[in-house]
Design a protein around this motif. Structure first.
Motif, PDB file in Angstrom:
ATOM      1  N   HIS A 447      14.046   5.884  -7.170  1.00  0.00           N
ATOM      2  CA  HIS A 447      14.856   5.062  -6.274  1.00  0.00           C
ATOM      3  C   HIS A 447      14.714   3.569  -6.560  1.00  0.00           C
ATOM      4  CE1 HIS A 447      15.511   8.766  -4.125  1.00  0.00           C
ATOM      5  NE2 HIS A 447      14.217   8.899  -3.913  1.00  0.00           N
ATOM      6  N   CYS A 448      13.485   3.112  -6.829  1.00  0.00           N
ATOM      7  CA  CYS A 448      13.277   1.670  -7.046  1.00  0.00           C
ATOM      8  C   CYS A 448      12.733   1.348  -8.427  1.00  0.00           C
ATOM      9  CB  CYS A 448      12.360   1.093  -5.974  1.00  0.00           C
ATOM     10  SG  CYS A 448      10.634   1.611  -6.106  1.00  0.00           S
ATOM     11  N   GLY A 449      12.334   2.378  -9.184  1.00  0.00           N
ATOM     12  CA  GLY A 449      11.840   2.159 -10.537  1.00  0.00           C
ATOM     13  C   GLY A 449      10.397   1.716 -10.624  1.00  0.00           C
ATOM     14  N   ALA A 450       9.673   1.696  -9.506  1.00  0.00           N
ATOM     15  CA  ALA A 450       8.293   1.228  -9.509  1.00  0.00           C
ATOM     16  C   ALA A 450       7.363   2.251 -10.149  1.00  0.00           C
ATOM     17  CB  ALA A 450       7.836   0.938  -8.082  1.00  0.00           C
ATOM     18  N   ASP A 451       6.257   1.763 -10.694  1.00  0.00           N
ATOM     19  CA  ASP A 451       5.163   2.622 -11.146  1.00  0.00           C
ATOM     20  C   ASP A 451       4.489   3.170  -9.893  1.00  0.00           C
ATOM     21  OD1 ASP A 451       2.386   3.359 -11.725  1.00  0.00           O
ATOM     22  OD2 ASP A 451       2.739   2.561 -13.728  1.00  0.00           O
ATOM     23  N   VAL A 452       4.589   4.486  -9.664  1.00  0.00           N
ATOM     24  CA  VAL A 452       4.151   5.079  -8.409  1.00  0.00           C
ATOM     25  C   VAL A 452       2.653   4.876  -8.185  1.00  0.00           C
ATOM     26  CG1 VAL A 452       3.906   7.247  -7.147  1.00  0.00           C
ATOM     27  CG2 VAL A 452       6.027   6.762  -8.379  1.00  0.00           C
ATOM     28  N   GLN A 453       1.833   5.105  -9.214  1.00  0.00           N
ATOM     29  CA  GLN A 453       0.387   4.969  -9.061  1.00  0.00           C
ATOM     30  C   GLN A 453      -0.009   3.523  -8.816  1.00  0.00           C
ATOM     31  OE1 GLN A 453      -1.456   6.820 -12.462  1.00  0.00           O
ATOM     32  NE2 GLN A 453      -1.152   8.896 -11.663  1.00  0.00           N
ATOM     33  N   ALA A 454       0.624   2.600  -9.524  1.00  0.00           N
ATOM     34  CA  ALA A 454       0.315   1.188  -9.326  1.00  0.00           C
ATOM     35  C   ALA A 454       0.694   0.733  -7.916  1.00  0.00           C
ATOM     36  CB  ALA A 454       1.046   0.342 -10.370  1.00  0.00           C
ATOM     37  N   ALA A 455       1.847   1.203  -7.436  1.00  0.00           N
ATOM     38  CA  ALA A 455       2.272   0.846  -6.081  1.00  0.00           C
ATOM     39  C   ALA A 455       1.317   1.412  -5.041  1.00  0.00           C
ATOM     40  CB  ALA A 455       3.691   1.358  -5.832  1.00  0.00           C
ATOM     41  N   ALA A 456       0.837   2.638  -5.268  1.00  0.00           N
ATOM     42  CA  ALA A 456      -0.110   3.257  -4.339  1.00  0.00           C
ATOM     43  C   ALA A 456      -1.429   2.495  -4.324  1.00  0.00           C
ATOM     44  CB  ALA A 456      -0.331   4.716  -4.719  1.00  0.00           C
ATOM     45  N   ALA A 457      -1.883   2.063  -5.511  1.00  0.00           N
ATOM     46  CA  ALA A 457      -3.137   1.314  -5.590  1.00  0.00           C
ATOM     47  C   ALA A 457      -3.024  -0.027  -4.877  1.00  0.00           C
ATOM     48  CB  ALA A 457      -3.525   1.111  -7.052  1.00  0.00           C
ATOM     49  N   LYS A 458      -1.906  -0.717  -5.090  1.00  0.00           N
ATOM     50  CA  LYS A 458      -1.693  -2.001  -4.419  1.00  0.00           C
ATOM     51  C   LYS A 458      -1.631  -1.816  -2.907  1.00  0.00           C
ATOM     52  CE  LYS A 458       1.397  -6.014  -4.250  1.00  0.00           C
ATOM     53  NZ  LYS A 458       1.460  -5.983  -2.768  1.00  0.00           N
ATOM     54  N   TYR A 459      -0.971  -0.758  -2.458  1.00  0.00           N
ATOM     55  CA  TYR A 459      -0.884  -0.472  -1.024  1.00  0.00           C
ATOM     56  C   TYR A 459      -2.278  -0.241  -0.445  1.00  0.00           C
ATOM     57  CZ  TYR A 459       0.160   2.057   3.293  1.00  0.00           C
ATOM     58  OH  TYR A 459       0.208   2.473   4.603  1.00  0.00           O
ATOM     59  N   ALA A 460      -3.105   0.551  -1.161  1.00  0.00           N
ATOM     60  CA  ALA A 460      -4.465   0.818  -0.689  1.00  0.00           C
ATOM     61  C   ALA A 460      -5.282  -0.465  -0.614  1.00  0.00           C
ATOM     62  CB  ALA A 460      -5.144   1.829  -1.611  1.00  0.00           C
ATOM     63  N   ASP A 461      -5.124  -1.330  -1.608  1.00  0.00           N
ATOM     64  CA  ASP A 461      -5.833  -2.610  -1.591  1.00  0.00           C
ATOM     65  C   ASP A 461      -5.381  -3.458  -0.407  1.00  0.00           C
ATOM     66  OD1 ASP A 461      -7.247  -1.966  -3.849  1.00  0.00           O
ATOM     67  OD2 ASP A 461      -5.928  -3.067  -5.223  1.00  0.00           O
ATOM     68  N   ASP A 462      -4.073  -3.479  -0.158  1.00  0.00           N
ATOM     69  CA  ASP A 462      -3.548  -4.257   0.967  1.00  0.00           C
ATOM     70  C   ASP A 462      -4.079  -3.747   2.300  1.00  0.00           C
ATOM     71  OD1 ASP A 462      -2.137  -5.815  -0.794  1.00  0.00           O
ATOM     72  OD2 ASP A 462      -0.216  -4.794  -0.487  1.00  0.00           O
ATOM     73  N   VAL A 463      -4.122  -2.418   2.455  1.00  0.00           N
ATOM     74  CA  VAL A 463      -4.654  -1.829   3.686  1.00  0.00           C
ATOM     75  C   VAL A 463      -6.116  -2.214   3.866  1.00  0.00           C
ATOM     76  CG1 VAL A 463      -5.264   0.340   4.825  1.00  0.00           C
ATOM     77  CG2 VAL A 463      -3.026   0.088   3.735  1.00  0.00           C
ATOM     78  N   HIS A 464      -6.912  -2.105   2.775  1.00  0.00           N
ATOM     79  CA  HIS A 464      -8.331  -2.453   2.834  1.00  0.00           C
ATOM     80  C   HIS A 464      -8.513  -3.922   3.200  1.00  0.00           C
ATOM     81  CE1 HIS A 464     -12.591  -2.311   1.880  1.00  0.00           C
ATOM     82  NE2 HIS A 464     -12.431  -3.394   1.131  1.00  0.00           N
ATOM     83  N   ARG A 465      -7.682  -4.797   2.625  1.00  0.00           N
ATOM     84  CA  ARG A 465      -7.777  -6.223   2.904  1.00  0.00           C
ATOM     85  C   ARG A 465      -7.437  -6.523   4.366  1.00  0.00           C
ATOM     86  NH1 ARG A 465      -4.259  -7.585  -0.386  1.00  0.00           N
ATOM     87  NH2 ARG A 465      -5.627  -7.569  -2.214  1.00  0.00           N
TER      88      ARG A 465
END
Length: 492
Positions: A447-465
């Protein structure tokens, strides 16, 4: 009388409910008598059916539903309170510890009627509100019906009932949803359920009420905005089964528990059961009686009909092969199964291809296309009757069309059968870059062309922060509060 809330929503399905084919939620038309003249009424309510169930038969229905495991019964009409024994039915429902709610237009729900229902154990009241006063009164066909509906809401809340509002979204009404929200928040309502107007019964006669499928591109962002604004003010928006489907707001529509939940297909005949006042049984109360009646309770036991009737079992055995048109090609075909059966079947006379889908409208919009519906045949003048509509695919006026064709009616199954042997559908995961649901093994979001694993990792980092920052803020607030307490003690 204090009304007790269930520890969890009674109609919230579990995997065990789906595996066991438990009719968790029963929607029961106990009479077709009605004192409103609603332009979108699918059942054409007004007069009672010629042979409505007797009191003894109704009480037996309650006992049989209880044995099947039903946890919530919604009494509807017509108007349920126009049936003389409606209080007896409520009392029997509550005697089996089944959550009981009545859906009403509120026109003649007097103080006396309401008090008797509460004394019998009624726990919730849902009232229909479709627009601001003048528009609501026009759609409901009775002057003053808006004021009566609001009065019923306020009196029900004062009586301790859980109150909710039901709103039908149509072409002339959706722009007024913000105004409706203001009215119902002032009335103290905490739950607001919305659904799209469907081409059935009176709505076929008044087809100007129907949204055009492409109008979903305006409706869905509006609903998403109101969802957030309502939540901030204590109002929970609940979208009905004919709203949504895998666009960017899918998690928003289904998530009432903090989990990443998505649409899992039409529940008719799986965890939902519908009953008409003459004993006719259907997998969903809104479906066409002519095509989906699964027998009558006066000629066969409820348990037998629920287990064996072919008209009720269609959702338990259907597959992607039942889909057609756009839905047959869709990325979500094996999970969605064409959205709401009622909406598609009423419009096109056949389930499995539902143009009222946000994902679909967005996909066509990218190609410079849109879908429009046109009435070709009127509906007969009986309950749950359908007409005939044509679905037209056309270029969007004033837009350049992208040189790409909509996919043909073929799709390669991604994960085998549409439903697993246990009756559950495959589970999807969220792309954390765009909030669209995707298949679990996707590496790049389609749908958006994003790297799924990279997006998940960034999301996890954002949640932790965020959690770390919140923890520090809570610690600072706690320290400040302790200092204030100590300072106050010192002064003493």
């Amino acid at each position: 009388m204090k009304i007790s809330e269930p520890p969890r929503p009674a109609r919230l399905n579990t995997a065990e409910d789906v595996r066991g084919r438990v009719p968790v939620h029963a929607v029961w038309e106990i009479t077709l008598a009605c004192n409103l003249k609603c332009q979108h009424c699918g059942s054409r309510a007004g007069r009672p059916r010629p042979r409505e169930l007797s009191t003894a038969q109704c009480l037996d229905v309650v006992r049989r539903l209880a044995r099947l495991g039903t946890r919530e019964i919604s009494l509807i009409g017509g108007e349920a309170y126009l049936r003389s024994d409606w209080i007896d039915i409520i009392r029997e429902i509550r005697s089996h510890d089944i959550y009981c709610v009545v859906q009403t237009g509120g026109r003649a729900l007097t103080d006396g009627r309401l008090a008797k229902a509460i004394a019998a154990g009624l726990q919730g009241l849902g009232v229909s509100v479709d627009g601001p006063p003048a528009l609501h009164d026009r759609i409901r066909g009775v002057p003053g019906s808006f004021d009566m509906a609001m009065s019923a809401l306020k009196r029900a809340k004062a009586g301790g009932l859980r109150t909710s509002v039901n709103t039908v979204i149509g072409a002339p009404t959706f722009a007024y949803l913000p105004e409706v929200m203001e009215h119902i928040i002032k009335a103290g309502v905490t739950h607001w359920q919305l659904q799209l107007a469907v081409a059935m019964g009176n709505a076929v006669d008044h087809d100007d009420l129907l949204l055009q499928p492409y109008q979903l591109l305006d409706v869905m962002p509006l609903l998403a905005r109101l969802h957030g604004e309502g939540a901030d003010r204590g109002l929970m928006m609940i979208v009905g089964n004919n709203v949504g489907y895998f666009g960017p707001y899918e998690r928003l529509w289904r998530d009432h528990s903090g989990e990443d939940v998505h649409w899992a297909g039409c529940p008719a005949g799986q965890t939902v059961i519908g009953l008409e006042s003459d004993g006719t049984i259907k997998g969903c109360p809104s479906l066409s009686t002519a095509r989906y009646a699964g027998g009558n309770l006066t000629t066969a036991p409820l348990e037998k009909l629920w287990a064996r009737s072919e008209a009720l079992r269609f959702n338990r055995i259907r597959s992607v092969d039942d889909l057609w048109g756009f839905c047959r090609t869709c990325y979500y075909a094996e999970v969605c199964h064409g959205g709401c059966t009622w909406t598609a079947d009423s419009l096109l006379g056949r389930r499995g291809n539902n143009p009222y889908c946000h994902h679909r409208a967005l996909a066509l919009d990218k190609l410079g296309l849109r879908e429009r519906v046109v009435k070709r045949r009127e509906a007969p003048q009986h309950s749950f009757a359908t007409g005939e509509f044509e679905l037209i695919l056309e270029p969007i006026p004033g837009r350049d069309r992208v040189e790409a064709k909509p996919p043909a009616e073929t799709v390669t199954l991604r994960r085998g059968p549409a439903r697993r042997a246990d009756g559950l559908v495959p589970e999807l995961e969220l792309c954390r870059a765009c909030d669209y649901f995707i298949w679990p093994d996707e590496m790049t979001c389609p749908h958006c062309g994003a790297d799924v694993q990279a997006a998940a990792a960034k999301y996890a980092d954002d949640v932790h922060r965020r959690e770390a920052i919140l923890g520090k803020l809570q610690a600072l607030v706690g320290a400040a509060e302790r200092q204030e307490v100590q300072a106050g003690s010192a002064e003493l």
